[in-house]
Design an enzyme around this catalytic site. Structure first.
Site, PDB file in Angstrom:
ATOM      1  CG  ASP A  94     -39.452  12.021  90.587  1.00 41.06           C
ATOM      2  OD1 ASP A  94     -40.518  11.521  89.459  1.00 41.06           O
ATOM      3  OD2 ASP A  94     -38.680  12.707  90.618  1.00 41.06           O
ATOM      4  CD  GLU A 116     -35.006   7.391  88.724  1.00 36.56           C
ATOM      5  OE1 GLU A 116     -34.815   7.288  87.758  1.00 36.56           O
ATOM      6  OE2 GLU A 116     -36.280   8.412  89.056  1.00 36.56           O
ATOM      7  CD  GLU A 130     -41.636  16.568  90.461  1.00 35.82           C
ATOM      8  OE1 GLU A 130     -41.850  17.492  91.536  1.00 35.82           O
ATOM      9  OE2 GLU A 130     -42.029  16.857  88.794  1.00 35.82           O
ATOM     10  CG  HIS A 212     -39.956  19.213  82.709  1.00 31.59           C
ATOM     11  ND1 HIS A 212     -40.040  18.637  84.634  1.00 31.59           N
ATOM     12  CD2 HIS A 212     -38.446  18.180  82.743  1.00 31.59           C
ATOM     13  CE1 HIS A 212     -39.511  17.898  84.551  1.00 31.59           C
ATOM     14  NE2 HIS A 212     -37.967  17.355  83.783  1.00 31.59           N
ATOM     15  NE  ARG A 214     -46.087  20.334  88.293  1.00 29.85           N
ATOM     16  CZ  ARG A 214     -47.242  20.156  87.398  1.00 29.85           C
ATOM     17  NH1 ARG A 214     -48.471  21.087  88.140  1.00 29.85           N
ATOM     18  NH2 ARG A 214     -47.682  19.660  86.567  1.00 29.85           N
ATOM     19  CG  HIS A 244     -41.353  19.305  79.377  1.00 35.53           C
ATOM     20  ND1 HIS A 244     -43.172  19.478  79.352  1.00 35.53           N
ATOM     21  CD2 HIS A 244     -40.858  18.717  79.785  1.00 35.53           C
ATOM     22  CE1 HIS A 244     -43.373  18.654  80.201  1.00 35.53           C
ATOM     23  NE2 HIS A 244     -42.345  17.482  80.455  1.00 35.53           N
TER      24      HIS A 244
HETATM   25  C1  UD1 Z   1     -44.068  15.256  84.425  1.00 35.37           C
HETATM   26  C2  UD1 Z   1     -44.398  14.598  85.949  1.00 35.37           C
HETATM   27  C3  UD1 Z   1     -42.918  15.440  86.371  1.00 35.37           C
HETATM   28  C4  UD1 Z   1     -41.383  14.612  85.731  1.00 35.37           C
HETATM   29  C5  UD1 Z   1     -42.564  15.341  83.665  1.00 35.37           C
HETATM   30  C6  UD1 Z   1     -41.192  14.190  83.466  1.00 35.37           C
HETATM   31  C7  UD1 Z   1     -45.478  14.764  87.733  1.00 35.37           C
HETATM   32  C8  UD1 Z   1     -46.957  16.440  88.735  1.00 35.37           C
HETATM   33  N1  UD1 Z   1     -45.413  15.438  87.233  1.00 35.37           N
HETATM   34  O1  UD1 Z   1     -44.493  17.076  84.866  1.00 35.37           O
HETATM   35  O2  UD1 Z   1     -42.201  14.693  88.257  1.00 35.37           O
HETATM   36  O3  UD1 Z   1     -40.097  14.548  85.818  1.00 35.37           O
HETATM   37  O4  UD1 Z   1     -43.463  15.100  83.963  1.00 35.37           O
HETATM   38  O5  UD1 Z   1     -41.501  15.335  81.540  1.00 35.37           O
HETATM   39  O6  UD1 Z   1     -45.828  13.805  88.014  1.00 35.37           O
HETATM   40  N2  UD1 Z   1     -48.415  18.246  77.996  1.00 35.37           N
HETATM   41  C9  UD1 Z   1     -48.301  17.650  76.441  1.00 35.37           C
HETATM   42  N3  UD1 Z   1     -48.749  16.560  75.917  1.00 35.37           N
HETATM   43  C10 UD1 Z   1     -47.154  15.256  76.553  1.00 35.37           C
HETATM   44  C11 UD1 Z   1     -46.819  15.960  78.040  1.00 35.37           C
HETATM   45  C12 UD1 Z   1     -47.416  17.173  78.583  1.00 35.37           C
HETATM   46  O7  UD1 Z   1     -50.188  18.662  75.850  1.00 35.37           O
HETATM   47  O8  UD1 Z   1     -47.577  14.648  76.544  1.00 35.37           O
HETATM   48  C13 UD1 Z   1     -48.782  18.857  78.636  1.00 35.37           C
HETATM   49  C14 UD1 Z   1     -50.422  19.358  79.272  1.00 35.37           C
HETATM   50  O9  UD1 Z   1     -51.345  20.471  79.027  1.00 35.37           O
HETATM   51  C15 UD1 Z   1     -50.513  18.072  80.380  1.00 35.37           C
HETATM   52  C16 UD1 Z   1     -48.895  19.356  80.731  1.00 35.37           C
HETATM   53  O10 UD1 Z   1     -48.099  18.836  80.167  1.00 35.37           O
HETATM   54  O11 UD1 Z   1     -51.376  19.307  81.393  1.00 35.37           O
HETATM   55  C17 UD1 Z   1     -48.176  19.089  82.332  1.00 35.37           C
HETATM   56  O12 UD1 Z   1     -47.850  17.765  82.010  1.00 35.37           O
HETATM   57  P1  UD1 Z   1     -47.998  16.481  83.580  1.00 35.37           P
HETATM   58  O13 UD1 Z   1     -47.798  15.347  83.375  1.00 35.37           O
HETATM   59  O14 UD1 Z   1     -48.955  16.835  84.411  1.00 35.37           O
HETATM   60  O15 UD1 Z   1     -46.994  17.287  84.719  1.00 35.37           O
HETATM   61  P2  UD1 Z   1     -45.253  17.752  83.589  1.00 35.37           P
HETATM   62  O16 UD1 Z   1     -44.731  18.997  84.078  1.00 35.37           O
HETATM   63  O17 UD1 Z   1     -44.947  17.498  82.431  1.00 35.37           O
HETATM   64  N1  UDP Z   2     -35.642  13.465  76.719  1.00 28.88           N
HETATM   65  C1  UDP Z   2     -36.239  12.501  74.662  1.00 28.88           C
HETATM   66  N2  UDP Z   2     -36.528  13.637  74.511  1.00 28.88           N
HETATM   67  C2  UDP Z   2     -36.319  14.649  74.499  1.00 28.88           C
HETATM   68  C3  UDP Z   2     -36.015  15.566  75.433  1.00 28.88           C
HETATM   69  C4  UDP Z   2     -35.452  14.732  76.821  1.00 28.88           C
HETATM   70  O1  UDP Z   2     -36.946  11.681  74.679  1.00 28.88           O
HETATM   71  O2  UDP Z   2     -36.796  16.150  73.752  1.00 28.88           O
HETATM   72  C5  UDP Z   2     -35.664  11.783  77.014  1.00 28.88           C
HETATM   73  C6  UDP Z   2     -34.342  12.525  77.920  1.00 28.88           C
HETATM   74  O3  UDP Z   2     -32.775  11.554  76.519  1.00 28.88           O
HETATM   75  C7  UDP Z   2     -33.782  11.568  79.026  1.00 28.88           C
HETATM   76  C8  UDP Z   2     -36.016  12.314  79.497  1.00 28.88           C
HETATM   77  O4  UDP Z   2     -36.158  12.283  78.216  1.00 28.88           O
HETATM   78  O5  UDP Z   2     -34.417  10.602  78.634  1.00 28.88           O
HETATM   79  C9  UDP Z   2     -35.663  12.922  80.678  1.00 28.88           C
HETATM   80  O6  UDP Z   2     -37.538  13.618  80.362  1.00 28.88           O
HETATM   81  P1  UDP Z   2     -37.721  14.768  81.522  1.00 28.88           P
HETATM   82  O7  UDP Z   2     -36.466  15.224  81.747  1.00 28.88           O
HETATM   83  O8  UDP Z   2     -39.368  15.168  80.395  1.00 28.88           O
HETATM   84  O9  UDP Z   2     -38.305  13.914  83.332  1.00 28.88           O
HETATM   85  P2  UDP Z   2     -37.025  13.568  84.063  1.00 28.88           P
HETATM   86  O10 UDP Z   2     -36.589  13.455  83.803  1.00 28.88           O
HETATM   87  O11 UDP Z   2     -36.855  15.395  84.850  1.00 28.88           O
HETATM   88  O12 UDP Z   2     -38.658  13.490  84.823  1.00 28.88           O
END
Ligand code: UD1
Ligand code: UDP
Length: 368
Positions: A94, A116, A130, A212, A214, A244
């Site tokens: 998603d 999924e 999502e 995490h 939004r 996160h």
């Molecule tokens: C994203 C996904 C969400 C998923 C989540 C899992 C979208 C819109 N959102 O949300 O569906 O459940 O990931 O965690 O697709 N950042 C870092 N380093 C990283 C990752 C993120 O610095 O390795 C920071 C950056 O500033 C980035 C921000 O987090 O711009 C947001 O990342 P983004 O992938 O846009 O959204 P998530 O909230 O992480």
């Molecule tokens: N996870 C990880 N390290 C962390 C936190 C979570 O490896 O510090 C793993 C967790 O076991 C799961 C996945 O990351 O498999 C979940 O990711 P997240 O919560 O970012 O996204 P979502 O599943 O909600 O899309």
């Protein structure tokens, strides 16, 4: 047949990793493109599962907006799709990566498989964005790999043909069981796990926290922190929170919870270290989709800090409870589990049993 697996975030990488390794064992030619919508958090996963992408679009920018990110994904992935001929592009779940890559593949006339598929709240604000990402991908996909009966039913109700659906289970369980097996081996030594072993008190109940979403930015995360502060007054509890990297979360959580007794704020953990920590937790408080799916296999209760969920199977089976974003409700629910939880009888994970990747690959082999 030539397949491209395309993903970009931590959870997608975890859930596509076992599928990639299963494809590698088959006759398929399989390649990986990462959008790197996440950078550090996805790289941790690639490292552990020993995956080297064929294409890395390196798209993450600090605090990226959904529109900027989506535009860049379509533009950059198009170069990959025009560079090689793929029979299938497989996307996951998603995220912006999954829906935008599906759209780009569709524009190029390439068949799309959705791993999924079928999760729904039918509330376009939660989870945001999502829910709509999933619906977009369902309209485009040629094959839908659903994790549960409920997900299959959702797609059938939307008029998707049953011949195009395979109820495979969730590949996250494949990844989890493989990882549990690996970390149980005496020969497996992992620096992060060793640090956790020496940092985390062994005489306290561990409350593991992640978040995490939004729709919880601002007040939702402030309420969660308020609840954790209250619970941390108990001396029999250690709250472990790998935060996160999204700045909308990280800034708030570190501001409110740094240097508090019984609270440990950590950087995101590598997958084996996080699985180890789940195994050693008493309770998990999280809005994560993947964690709700993993926890039943580990017999851990999850308090889900959301008001709606596309994963009600775990709630119905009694593994998780929706507690929303109200501080008092979160505190009461945590105290209740800390005081009364004595374990699940015969935990059966409604999200799968570890053979989803094999079922997906076998199914695609038959399409040859
Ligand atoms: C994203 C996904 C969400 C998923 C989540 C899992 C979208 C819109 N959102 O949300 O569906 O459940 O990931 O965690 O697709 N950042 C870092 N380093 C990283 C990752 C993120 O610095 O390795 C920071 C950056 O500033 C980035 C921000 O987090 O711009 C947001 O990342 P983004 O992938 O846009 O959204 P998530 O909230 O992480
Ligand atoms: N996870 C990880 N390290 C962390 C936190 C979570 O490896 O510090 C793993 C967790 O076991 C799961 C996945 O990351 O498999 C979940 O990711 P997240 O919560 O970012 O996204 P979502 O599943 O909600 O899309």
């Amino acid at each position: 047949m030539k397949i491209l697996l395309c993903f970009g975030t931590r959870p997608e990488a975890i859930k596509m990793a076992p599928l990639y390794h299963e494809f590698k064992k088959s006759n398929f030619e399989v390649k990986i493109c990462v959008t790197a919508q996440h950078r550090e958090m996805m790289d941790q996963v690639l490292d552990f599962f020993e995956i080297v992408p064929d294409y890395d679009l390196d798209l993450m920018q600090d605090n990226q907006s959904l529109n900027e990110l989506s535009g860049r994904i379509i533009q950059k992935v198009d170069v990959v799709l025009s560079n090689e001929i793929f029979d299938w592009v497989l996307v996951h779940g998603d995220t912006s990566t999954s829906s935008m890559v599906a759209l780009a593949a569709f524009h190029r006339g390439i068949k799309v498989g959705h791993v999924e598929a079928g999760l729904r709240t039918y509330n376009k604000q939660a989870p945001f964005p999502e829910e709509i990402n999933r619906q977009i991908t369902s309209r485009i996909a040629d094959i839908h790999f659903t994790p549960t009966k409920q997900a299959t039913q959702n797609l059938l109700k939307e008029g998707i043909s049953p011949e195009t659906i395979l109820e495979a289970g969730n590949t996250v369980i494949d990844a989890l069981l493989w990882t549990c097996n690996k970390i149980a081996k005496p020969s497996f030594l992992h620096p992060e796990i060793e640090i956790l072993k020496s940092t985390i008190p062994t005489d306290k109940k561990i409350v593991l926290v992640t978040g995490h979403r939004r729709e919880s930015f601002g007040e939702g995360f402030q309420n969660l922190c308020e609840a954790l502060l209250k619970v941390s007054e108990r001396d029999d509890v250690a709250i472990i929170y790998p935060v996160h990297l999204n700045p909308n979360i990280k800034d708030v959580v570190y501001k409110l919870l740094s240097n508090q007794k019984n609270i440990y704020l950590l950087a995101p953990l590598s997958y084996p270290a996080f699985v180890w920590l789940m195994q050693h937790s008493f309770l998990i408080v999280s809005d994560s989709g993947g964690i709700q799916e993993e926890a039943p296999s580990l017999g851990k209760p999850v308090l889900v800090t959301r008001t709606v969920s596309e994963r009600l199977e775990g709630v119905e089976a009694g593994f998780s409870t929706l507690v929303g974003n109200d501080a008092t409700k979160i505190i009461d629910a945590i105290q209740d589990i800390l005081g009364n939880f004595t374990g699940f009888e015969n935990p059966m994970n409604p999200y799968g049993n570890g053979d989803a990747s094999k079922r997906i690959v076998d199914y695609l082999l038959k399409q040859n």
